[in-house]
Design an enzyme around this catalytic site. Structure first.
Site, short mmCIF file in Angstrom:
data_model
loop_
_atom_site.label_atom_id
_atom_site.label_comp_id
_atom_site.label_asym_id
_atom_site.label_seq_id
_atom_site.Cartn_x
_atom_site.Cartn_y
_atom_site.Cartn_z
CE LYS A 79 -4.09 1.95 2.21
NZ LYS A 79 -3.77 3.52 1.96
CE LYS B 275 -3.02 3.00 7.21
NZ LYS B 275 -4.02 4.16 7.33
S1 IVH Z 1 -6.29 -0.42 -4.61
C1 IVH Z 1 -10.95 0.81 -4.93
N1 IVH Z 1 -4.00 -0.91 -4.17
O1 IVH Z 1 -4.68 3.49 -0.71
C2 IVH Z 1 -10.06 1.10 -4.34
N2 IVH Z 1 -5.01 1.28 -3.39
O2 IVH Z 1 -6.68 3.83 1.29
C3 IVH Z 1 -8.90 0.58 -5.09
N3 IVH Z 1 -3.31 2.72 -2.38
O3 IVH Z 1 -7.43 4.94 -2.39
C4 IVH Z 1 -7.65 0.69 -4.31
N4 IVH Z 1 -1.65 1.54 -2.74
O4 IVH Z 1 -4.69 5.73 -3.12
C5 IVH Z 1 -5.20 0.00 -4.01
N5 IVH Z 1 -1.78 -1.50 -4.09
C6 IVH Z 1 -2.94 -0.43 -3.94
C7 IVH Z 1 -2.54 0.68 -3.26
C8 IVH Z 1 -3.82 1.60 -3.10
C9 IVH Z 1 -1.94 2.57 -2.23
C10 IVH Z 1 -4.03 3.81 -2.02
C11 IVH Z 1 -4.92 4.21 -3.06
C12 IVH Z 1 -6.27 4.05 -2.30
C13 IVH Z 1 -6.11 4.21 -0.72
C14 IVH Z 1 -6.82 3.55 0.00
#
Ligand code: IVH
Length: 684
Positions: free
Chosen positions: A117, A307
């Protein structure tokens, strides 16, 4: 963990407002209003309150809307809403989430990906016939801001794809650690204040209207539309082939156990990625599973964020101290209001060097961002300028060496005292020779000064090269005293490892810690081979101390090798390796003087663990340090203060409040004479 609820609607609504303010700052600019850990806790308390009092909850609660209702807007309407992710913080909740998803599907999901993430900013990038045409931020999830101009420079988001496809890529723009260093260099060169943190640096750079500098940024895709409806993992691989950096290559897991293993693996390697991540994202890999699970207005049900404990927190910088290393390197060190970062209390952090300190523009009194990545010594990435106290003064770097008053060589990034190793040598050598360390009689301050001035010694190993004729060339050194001093120096070679370690003056260790290290590892060789994790097996060695000790020993390595080559003993006498089962002994202290052969030492308990012994007042014939050493030779663990945990107090002449406290607590007392007799009977 149960999150504490708010008691009244007023407290609950105030918390919602704080979340909105923090989210607005987070999504719209370089300033972070709240550190991530505090934000997550507040959000969880709001959610817990809502579960108990659904009647208090407004429709637009931050728990329901994307970007926590931060009120960020833009004019690029997304092809479909850019959602957020729900969070979990522990393995149990992740298991429950996976079980719920399986239940929702009526069967186990057909594979999950586990991805980093990334701690950056979400964007949607549109390619038409293989050309990048528009990039927008997430905004409020429905529409975002156009950042095409700046985003074009992000590495991993190419101008042109290898095939002329029309697709929409979603992912994160961020700064790697290397990007961040370069960005702050560029920014401060133009006279602007440095960014406090890679995430705010990415936000500031992506949204900058006037481009006074071209700071580097990076991009990693985690989603795509328009590449058919194969599994997510295959789409990520295809993106890579088209030239877009993506999460391709991350594990696809079949079971929750595999997911948990992949999450742990990612957490363990987090510090080596070269960019900040704040968790793992677990997603159903198959489009059929995703469609069936669907999404709420805020987040999909087919994916979840796990997290990690934040590696960056904010705290107050109490002071900046100047540290002078053994080789004369002068570094600024931050003294911090203690702050917990991923389970460790951090009280100090490195500021790298004086140029960096000026560049990062941190001042005593500032609220600063402190990052602790894995075993790395904590560092300050920057200050929250909006919280700077009005009276905060810039730190004045030293003009001369604070230790010896010598000149400072500023030609390199790392400043040095021009006296080099000789700076501080007097202090270091006097300590090495002192009674509680190597106990070299006759090696006082005056002769040390003369030896240093003549260039004969700069570190302890040089002492062993001295011979009587050399010493006799010095003032007031006759044949007899020179011979005596050489003998005393040579005799010190037989001192136990604990004393050698004490004498070397390893930072964050004193006499008793050095003895404990020696007792635990038995030899310098074993100690030098120990990792910070191994070091933590020693009582009272926490992660911060373990890292410092390991770094100190690495720095001392050349001196240690020279001492070894000169025949200085590097082993602890009577050391017996602990049996594997000793590791689980209740004390966990791993006393070396031990019962491997079944014989219990006088100061060991029935289970073989050491008694905690306090020596107070004088023991006939022994210094305080020797008294403590004797306790450990007899299988005990010496301690400086009396508490309920103390097993025995040795009381000698001149004992004061400690003896009184021992009586008050009903702790066993042994007269110092009895202790001395015990020692001589045992020949210890
Ligand atoms: S999937 C439908 N994959 O985390 C939502 N998000 O806290 C799809 N983020 O809005 C998100 N790394 O900005 C996804 N490998 C990852 C991610 C990721 C960072 C962020 C993204 C999202 C936020 C949610």
């Amino acid at each position: 963990m149960v999150d504490e609820r708010f008691e009244s609607p007023a407290e609950y609504h105030a918390a919602i407002e704080r979340i909105r303010d923090a989210a607005a700052a987070y999504y719209s600019g370089p300033d972070l209003a709240m550190d991530d850990a505090d934000y997550d806790v507040l959000m969880r308390r709001v959610a817990a309150t809502e579960a108990a009092h659904p009647e208090w909850k407004p429709e637009d609660s931050p728990t329901e809307v994307v970007a926590a209702g931060a009120g960020v807007v833009g004019d690029v309407v997304h092809s479909e809403p850019m959602l957020s992710l729900d969070n979990v913080f522990d393995e149990e909740t992740l298991r429950r989430w996976a079980a719920r998803l399986d239940k929702l599907l009526g069967r186990p999901a057909a594979g999950y990906t586990v991805e980093p993430k990334i701690d950056g900013l979400a964007i949607a990038a549109r390619y038409e016939s293989g050309r990048l045409v528009q990039v927008a931020t997430r905004g409020d999830g429905r529409a975002g801001e156009d950042v095409t101009g700046q985003a074009r420079r992000a590495a991993g988001l190419p101008e042109k794809l290898t095939d002329p496809v029309t697709i929409e890529v979603r992912g994160e723009v961020f700064m790697t650690e290397a990007d961040f260093e370069i960005a702050n260099g560029m920014r401060t060169a133009t006279g602007e204040p440095p960014f406090a943190h890679p995430r705010s640096a990415a936000a500031g750079t992506l949204r900058a209207q006037d481009r006074t500098y071209d700071a580097p940024m990076s991009f990693l895709a985690y989603g795509v539309r328009g590449l058919g409806d194969g599994p997510h993992s295959a789409a990520m691989a295809e993106l890579n082939r088209l030239g877009v950096a993506s999460t391709a290559g991350m594990p696809v897991c079949a079971t929750i156990e595999e997911i948990l293993a992949a999450v742990r693996e990612l957490n363990e390697h987090r510090a080596t990625l070269g960019y900040g991540i704040d968790g793992a994202v677990i997603k159903a890999d198959q489009p059929a599973d995703r469609d069936q699970a669907g999404s709420s207005s805020r987040a999909p049900r087919w994916g979840i964020a796990y997290k990690f404990p934040p590696d960056t927190r904010t705290t107050r910088l109490k002071a900046i101290e100047v540290q002078i290393g053994r080789t004369g390197v002068i570094t600024p060190v931050a003294v911090l209001e203690p702050v917990q970062i991923s389970g460790v209390i951090v009280t100090s952090a490195t500021l790298h060097n004086f140029d960096d300190l000026v560049r990062r523009n941190v001042r005593p009194g500032d609220t600063v961002f402190v990052r602790r990545a894995g075993d790395v010594i904590p560092e300050i990435t920057g200050a929250k300028l909006d919280e700077r106290p009005a009276d905060a003064q810039p730190f004045e770097p030293p003009v001369t060496c604070p230790r010896c008053g010598g000149e400072i060589d500023r030609t390199q990034k790392r400043w040095r005292c021009t006296t080099g190793r000789a700076c501080g040598a007097r202090e270091a050598l006097s300590y090495y020779a002192s009674r509680d360390c190597m106990d070299i009689e006759g090696l006082g301050g005056k002769i040390i000064d003369m030896l240093i001035a003549a260039g004969r010694v700069t570190d302890p190993a040089d002492l062993y090269d001295l011979d009587a004729p050399t010493l006799m060339t010095f003032d007031r050194m006759g044949e007899v005293s020179a011979a005596k001093l050489v003998n005393a120096i040579q005799a010190s070679k037989a001192q136990p490892l604990g004393r050698v370690l004490t004498g070397l003056g390893v930072r964050m260790t004193g006499r008793s810690m050095s003895r404990r290290l020696a007792a635990h590892f038995g030899s310098m060789e074993a100690l030098l081979a120990a990792t910070p994790l191994d070091l933590q097996a020693v009582e009272a060695v926490g992660p911060e101390r373990a890292v410092t000790i390991a770094a100190e020993l690495a720095e001392l390595r050349p001196v240690i090798d020279r001492l070894t080559a000169r025949g200085v003993n590097m082993a602890e006498p009577d050391f017996r390796p602990r049996a594997a089962s000793d590791d689980s002994s209740p004390s966990g202290s791993g006393s070396a003087s031990g019962s491997a052969d079944g014989v219990r030492l006088p100061l060991q308990k029935e289970d073989g663990s050491p008694m905690t012994v306090v020596v107070t007042g004088s023991v006939p014939g022994l210094t305080r340090n020797e008294g403590n050493e004797a306790v450990e030779r007899l299988g005990g663990r010496s301690s400086g203060s009396v508490s309920k945990k103390t097993d025995l107090v040795v009381v000698g002449e001149g004992a004061g409040s400690k003896a009184a406290k021992a009586e008050e607590l009903g702790i066993e007392i042994m007269p110092a004479e009895t202790f001395a007799e015990l020692l001589s009977t045992l020949g210890a």
